[in-house]
Design an enzyme around this catalytic site. Structure first.
Site, PDB file in Angstrom:
ATOM      1  N   HIS A  96      53.918  28.723  -4.788  1.00  0.00           N
ATOM      2  CA  HIS A  96      53.619  28.908  -3.333  1.00  0.00           C
ATOM      3  C   HIS A  96      54.674  29.008  -2.239  1.00  0.00           C
ATOM      4  CE1 HIS A  96      49.417  27.033  -4.811  1.00  0.00           C
ATOM      5  NE2 HIS A  96      49.728  28.361  -4.968  1.00  0.00           N
ATOM      6  N   GLU A  98      55.367  26.861   0.072  1.00  0.00           N
ATOM      7  CA  GLU A  98      56.005  25.481   0.253  1.00  0.00           C
ATOM      8  C   GLU A  98      56.981  25.402  -0.979  1.00  0.00           C
ATOM      9  OE1 GLU A  98      51.307  24.842   1.100  1.00  0.00           O
ATOM     10  OE2 GLU A  98      52.763  26.094  -0.011  1.00  0.00           O
ATOM     11  N   CYS A 126      48.445  22.483  -1.532  1.00  0.00           N
ATOM     12  CA  CYS A 126      47.858  22.129  -2.658  1.00  0.00           C
ATOM     13  C   CYS A 126      48.252  20.725  -3.422  1.00  0.00           C
ATOM     14  CB  CYS A 126      47.667  23.138  -3.705  1.00  0.00           C
ATOM     15  SG  CYS A 126      49.376  23.357  -4.517  1.00  0.00           S
ATOM     16  N   CYS A 129      51.875  21.362  -4.468  1.00  0.00           N
ATOM     17  CA  CYS A 129      52.908  21.455  -3.476  1.00  0.00           C
ATOM     18  C   CYS A 129      53.195  20.120  -2.680  1.00  0.00           C
ATOM     19  CB  CYS A 129      52.612  22.731  -2.481  1.00  0.00           C
ATOM     20  SG  CYS A 129      52.680  24.369  -3.272  1.00  0.00           S
TER      21      CYS A 129
END
Length: 222
Positions: A96, A98, A126, A129
């Site tokens: 992701h 992040e 999420c 992360c």
């Protein structure tokens, strides 16, 4: 390969897909993107306006909005202050945005410097992360992180609520993006068409209501 060649001209399209035909091209382009290698982090100076208008929209039902766009501002304070900015989006499921930020933009924190980091993200992190953020903040006391989010991701889930609380305890500031924040992102991170006057940010109809809604939810969770 052949199919790819034939679709090439669709890249010349500058406007937003108003008519069905251009919409189709957009779909084809989207399909083509899915055929990319399994994973790549897309970074860039500015993101296309059409992505912004779709992905950052603070709607409650975010169907199709399954990517994270992350615009960042990093102020590094040392002998002299340096500010860098840019954006990341996650491509496919391997990492992701992040994670990508910590892996590529800020792989090493120099303990003699102070970092003030602000993220403007289309939706909140999420659970995985969130854990990485918490771990990074605990490890690097010289790092301050403020995350401005357009939408809350799966906020009804107990483990997500716990993750948001833990981020707060780790010192991460979480905020819901106000209309002015969307405008800031529009001015600083979104491509303006070549040779055109910069367009003003046009707020969508329910931008303020949605902000109020999410702000209330976040306050309840935290």
């Amino acid at each position: 390969k052949m199919a790819e060649k034939q679709e090439e001209p669709s890249n010349t399209q500058n406007g937003e897909p108003d008519n069905a035909e251009e919409g189709e091209e957009k779909k084809k382009k989207k399909l083509r993107r899915e055929d990319l290698p399994p994973f790549e982090i897309v970074t860039g100076e500015r993101l296309p306006a059409i992505f912004f208008k779709f992905q950052f929209r603070n709607v409650e039902y975010s169907s199709g909005r399954n990517k994270t766009f992350l615009c960042y501002v990093v102020e590094t304070q040392g002998k002299e202050s340096v500010t860098s900015r840019g954006y990341l989006e996650d491509e496919h499921a391997a990492a992701h945005a992040e994670m990508a930020f910590f892996n590529t933009i800020l792989p090493k924190c120099d303990s003699s410097l102070r970092y003030n980091i602000t993220w403007y993200v289309s939706s909140s992190p999420c659970v995985t992360c969130a854990e990485r953020i918490i771990e990074t903040l605990k490890k690097n006391k010289n790092l301050r992180l403020t995350i401005m989010v357009g939408r809350l991701f799966m906020w009804e889930e107990p483990e997500m609520q716990a993750a948001l609380k833990n981020m707060k305890s780790a010192g991460c500031k979480l905020r819901i993006m106000k209309p002015q924040d969307f405008e800031y992102v529009w001015q600083n991170f979104v491509e303006q068409e070549e040779g055109e006057e910069a367009k003003d940010f046009v707020p969508w109809e329910d931008i303020q209501e949605n902000f109020n809604y999410y702000e209330e939810k976040l306050a309840e969770i935290l």
